[in-house]
Design a protein around this motif. Structure first.
Motif, PDB file in Angstrom:
ATOM      1  N   UNK A 133       0.821  -1.209   0.000  1.00 45.72           N
ATOM      2  CA  UNK A 133       0.000   0.000   0.000  1.00 45.72           C
ATOM      3  C   UNK A 133       0.860   1.266   0.000  1.00 45.72           C
ATOM      4  N   UNK A 134       2.009   1.217   0.679  1.00 43.24           N
ATOM      5  CA  UNK A 134       2.916   2.375   0.642  1.00 43.24           C
ATOM      6  C   UNK A 134       3.503   2.529  -0.755  1.00 43.24           C
ATOM      7  N   UNK A 135       3.956   1.445  -1.341  1.00 41.78           N
ATOM      8  CA  UNK A 135       4.546   1.488  -2.683  1.00 41.78           C
ATOM      9  C   UNK A 135       3.536   1.981  -3.713  1.00 41.78           C
ATOM     10  N   UNK A 136       2.268   1.593  -3.546  1.00 41.87           N
ATOM     11  CA  UNK A 136       1.230   1.931  -4.521  1.00 41.87           C
ATOM     12  C   UNK A 136       0.428   3.184  -4.157  1.00 41.87           C
ATOM     13  N   UNK A 137       0.981   4.005  -3.244  1.00 47.70           N
ATOM     14  CA  UNK A 137       0.412   5.324  -2.937  1.00 47.70           C
ATOM     15  C   UNK A 137      -0.931   5.268  -2.206  1.00 47.70           C
ATOM     16  N   UNK A 138      -1.257   4.134  -1.628  1.00 48.45           N
ATOM     17  CA  UNK A 138      -2.491   4.043  -0.854  1.00 48.45           C
ATOM     18  C   UNK A 138      -2.260   4.466   0.593  1.00 48.45           C
ATOM     19  N   UNK A 139      -1.013   4.395   1.031  1.00 48.43           N
ATOM     20  CA  UNK A 139      -0.614   4.871   2.351  1.00 48.43           C
ATOM     21  C   UNK A 139       0.582   5.801   2.193  1.00 48.43           C
ATOM     22  N   UNK A 140       0.647   6.805   3.060  1.00 49.31           N
ATOM     23  CA  UNK A 140       1.792   7.717   3.026  1.00 49.31           C
ATOM     24  C   UNK A 140       3.013   7.092   3.694  1.00 49.31           C
ATOM     25  N   UNK A 141       2.786   6.313   4.726  1.00 52.17           N
ATOM     26  CA  UNK A 141       3.870   5.659   5.452  1.00 52.17           C
ATOM     27  C   UNK A 141       3.276   4.518   6.258  1.00 52.17           C
ATOM     28  N   UNK A 142       4.143   3.658   6.783  1.00 53.07           N
ATOM     29  CA  UNK A 142       3.643   2.538   7.586  1.00 53.07           C
ATOM     30  C   UNK A 142       4.700   2.085   8.577  1.00 53.07           C
ATOM     31  N   UNK A 143       4.224   1.652   9.744  1.00 47.86           N
ATOM     32  CA  UNK A 143       5.076   1.005  10.739  1.00 47.86           C
ATOM     33  C   UNK A 143       5.030  -0.494  10.468  1.00 47.86           C
ATOM     34  N   UNK A 144       6.180  -1.073  10.144  1.00 46.74           N
ATOM     35  CA  UNK A 144       6.237  -2.499   9.825  1.00 46.74           C
ATOM     36  C   UNK A 144       7.463  -3.119  10.483  1.00 46.74           C
ATOM     37  N   UNK A 145       7.484  -4.420  10.532  1.00 50.17           N
ATOM     38  CA  UNK A 145       8.637  -5.126  11.091  1.00 50.17           C
ATOM     39  C   UNK A 145       9.724  -5.266  10.032  1.00 50.17           C
ATOM     40  N   UNK A 146      10.974  -5.167  10.462  1.00 53.39           N
ATOM     41  CA  UNK A 146      12.099  -5.318   9.554  1.00 53.39           C
ATOM     42  C   UNK A 146      12.652  -6.740   9.604  1.00 53.39           C
ATOM     43  N   UNK A 147      13.613  -7.052   8.766  1.00 52.24           N
ATOM     44  CA  UNK A 147      14.215  -6.135   7.795  1.00 52.24           C
ATOM     45  C   UNK A 147      13.394  -6.019   6.517  1.00 52.24           C
ATOM     46  N   UNK A 148      13.616  -4.925   5.779  1.00 52.12           N
ATOM     47  CA  UNK A 148      12.958  -4.708   4.496  1.00 52.12           C
ATOM     48  C   UNK A 148      14.024  -4.356   3.473  1.00 52.12           C
ATOM     49  N   UNK A 149      13.964  -4.985   2.328  1.00 54.83           N
ATOM     50  CA  UNK A 149      14.909  -4.699   1.253  1.00 54.83           C
ATOM     51  C   UNK A 149      14.117  -4.334   0.006  1.00 54.83           C
ATOM     52  N   UNK A 150      13.743  -3.060  -0.100  1.00 56.48           N
ATOM     53  CA  UNK A 150      12.976  -2.577  -1.247  1.00 56.48           C
ATOM     54  C   UNK A 150      13.608  -1.290  -1.750  1.00 56.48           C
ATOM     55  N   UNK A 151      14.003  -1.248  -3.030  1.00 57.28           N
ATOM     56  CA  UNK A 151      14.619  -0.028  -3.576  1.00 57.28           C
ATOM     57  C   UNK A 151      13.655   1.146  -3.652  1.00 57.28           C
ATOM     58  N   UNK A 152      12.356   0.870  -3.487  1.00 60.01           N
ATOM     59  CA  UNK A 152      11.359   1.930  -3.596  1.00 60.01           C
ATOM     60  C   UNK A 152      11.047   2.600  -2.261  1.00 60.01           C
ATOM     61  N   UNK A 153      11.594   2.051  -1.170  1.00 63.22           N
ATOM     62  CA  UNK A 153      11.224   2.542   0.151  1.00 63.22           C
ATOM     63  C   UNK A 153      12.407   3.078   0.938  1.00 63.22           C
ATOM     64  N   UNK A 154      12.158   4.176   1.632  1.00 60.34           N
ATOM     65  CA  UNK A 154      13.065   4.704   2.643  1.00 60.34           C
ATOM     66  C   UNK A 154      12.603   4.159   3.980  1.00 60.34           C
ATOM     67  N   UNK A 155      13.502   4.016   4.945  1.00 64.17           N
ATOM     68  CA  UNK A 155      13.098   3.466   6.236  1.00 64.17           C
ATOM     69  C   UNK A 155      13.831   4.137   7.387  1.00 64.17           C
ATOM     70  N   UNK A 156      13.121   4.263   8.499  1.00 66.15           N
ATOM     71  CA  UNK A 156      13.691   4.788   9.734  1.00 66.15           C
ATOM     72  C   UNK A 156      13.528   3.728  10.813  1.00 66.15           C
ATOM     73  N   UNK A 157      14.625   3.414  11.486  1.00 63.47           N
ATOM     74  CA  UNK A 157      14.567   2.457  12.588  1.00 63.47           C
ATOM     75  C   UNK A 157      13.860   3.114  13.769  1.00 63.47           C
ATOM     76  N   UNK A 158      12.779   2.503  14.250  1.00 69.18           N
ATOM     77  CA  UNK A 158      11.996   3.064  15.350  1.00 69.18           C
ATOM     78  C   UNK A 158      12.395   2.457  16.690  1.00 69.18           C
ATOM     79  N   UNK A 159      12.344   1.137  16.803  1.00 68.66           N
ATOM     80  CA  UNK A 159      12.701   0.512  18.078  1.00 68.66           C
ATOM     81  C   UNK A 159      12.848  -0.991  17.929  1.00 68.66           C
ATOM     82  N   UNK A 160      13.428  -1.600  18.956  1.00 72.19           N
ATOM     83  CA  UNK A 160      13.489  -3.055  19.062  1.00 72.19           C
ATOM     84  C   UNK A 160      12.443  -3.500  20.077  1.00 72.19           C
ATOM     85  N   UNK A 161      11.683  -4.522  19.739  1.00 71.21           N
ATOM     86  CA  UNK A 161      10.678  -5.047  20.659  1.00 71.21           C
ATOM     87  C   UNK A 161      10.995  -6.494  20.992  1.00 71.21           C
TER      88      UNK A 161
END
Length: 290
Positions: free
Chosen positions: A134-162
């Protein structure tokens, strides 16, 4: 070519029909046909494969569709920026998994709306894969998701470890006894859930392949089922301690490898961000520095 031509192109792709696209765009079929022909002449390629039943995108059409979404997004953002150039306002659509919705969203709303009262926040709870798409396809502006993520289309910010924990009803005090029951029952969300994947990986690491999954579609449902002794499950330790401390549950520590979950904030790369999204991202960057 103008933006309306691209809207007609998107309508044909969506409906798979020139006739239905014409109805949706409140125009005549001949105009739709002419606009698509004009686009094909301009790009020097067929955009659709035509058959008696349906039209479908060609490879060139799929490429244009990718850029159409970006162009549509940029035009809408330009309108918002120009309309209210002197204040940060607008709407943000943020995605998150259900545990983030329960644990973090109230705090996010309080802090962000205090700082930016003219921005409307809308949250959507979904599985990790759906949120990323949904983020890639412009349906969401951003999303909180679990890492790791390897997508050339996405920027990411590390939020926390749970830290994740296995939990059972309070009647069960020893994990070895729980795992000895055959078949073991686990209470989980549907396929695609990060917690279900971690629990299944943890069981596999212990050599347990004979278990029965009971799918529940809500966080509260999982807690209720586990508390009733119907099976075990897995969730963040912080969620259980903060929201379900009074429930009749026992928790069991997992190994660091499988029991640590990284939460990321992801958003699209290489496109201008709205002022509202920049404000949202900056809020989290400031927290990480402080």
């Amino acid at each position: 070519m103008n933006t309306n031509d691209l809207k007609i192109f998107e309508a044909v792709a969506f409906y798979g029909s020139f006739t239905k696209a014409a109805e949706a765009m409140f125009t005549v079929q001949s105009n739709v046909t002419a606009r698509i022909k004009s686009l094909e002449d301009e790009f020097g390629a067929d955009l659709f494969t035509r058959s008696s039943r349906k039209v479908t995108l060609t490879t060139a059409g799929e490429t244009l569709m990718h850029y159409c979404k970006q162009i549509g997004h940029l035009v809408e953002e330009a309108k918002k920026e120009i309309k209210k150039a002197n204040q940060i306002s607008g709407q943000l659509k943020i995605g998150c998994i259900e545990t983030t919705m329960a644990l973090k969203v109230p705090d996010i709303l309080n802090r962000f709306t205090d700082a930016y009262p003219d921005i409307e926040l809308e949250f959507k709870s979904e599985m990790r894969h759906g949120l990323i798409n949904d983020v890639i396809n412009y349906k969401l502006d951003a999303a909180f998701v679990s890492g790791p993520i390897n997508s050339p289309e996405l920027e990411q910010i590390h939020i926390k470890e749970e830290q994740l924990v296995i939990f059972s009803s309070a009647q069960k005090t020893k994990l070895t006894e729980i795992l000895a029951v055959q078949p073991l029952k686990i209470i989980v969300f549907d396929q695609g859930c990060i917690f279900r994947a971690r629990l299944e990986a943890w069981l596999s690491a212990k050599g347990i392949i004979n278990y029965k999954s009971m799918v529940v579609n809500s966080l509260e449902g999982i807690i209720n089922f586990v508390e009733a002794g119907l099976g075990i499950s897995i969730l963040p330790a912080e969620l259980i301690s903060q929201h379900y401390a009074g429930r009749k549950l026992n928790t069991f520590v997992m190994s660091k490898e499988l029991g640590t979950m990284t939460t990321l904030l992801v958003f699209r790369k290489n496109i201008p961000q709205s002022r509202a999204l920049r404000a949202f991202i900056d809020l989290y960057k400031a927290e990480l520095i402080s």
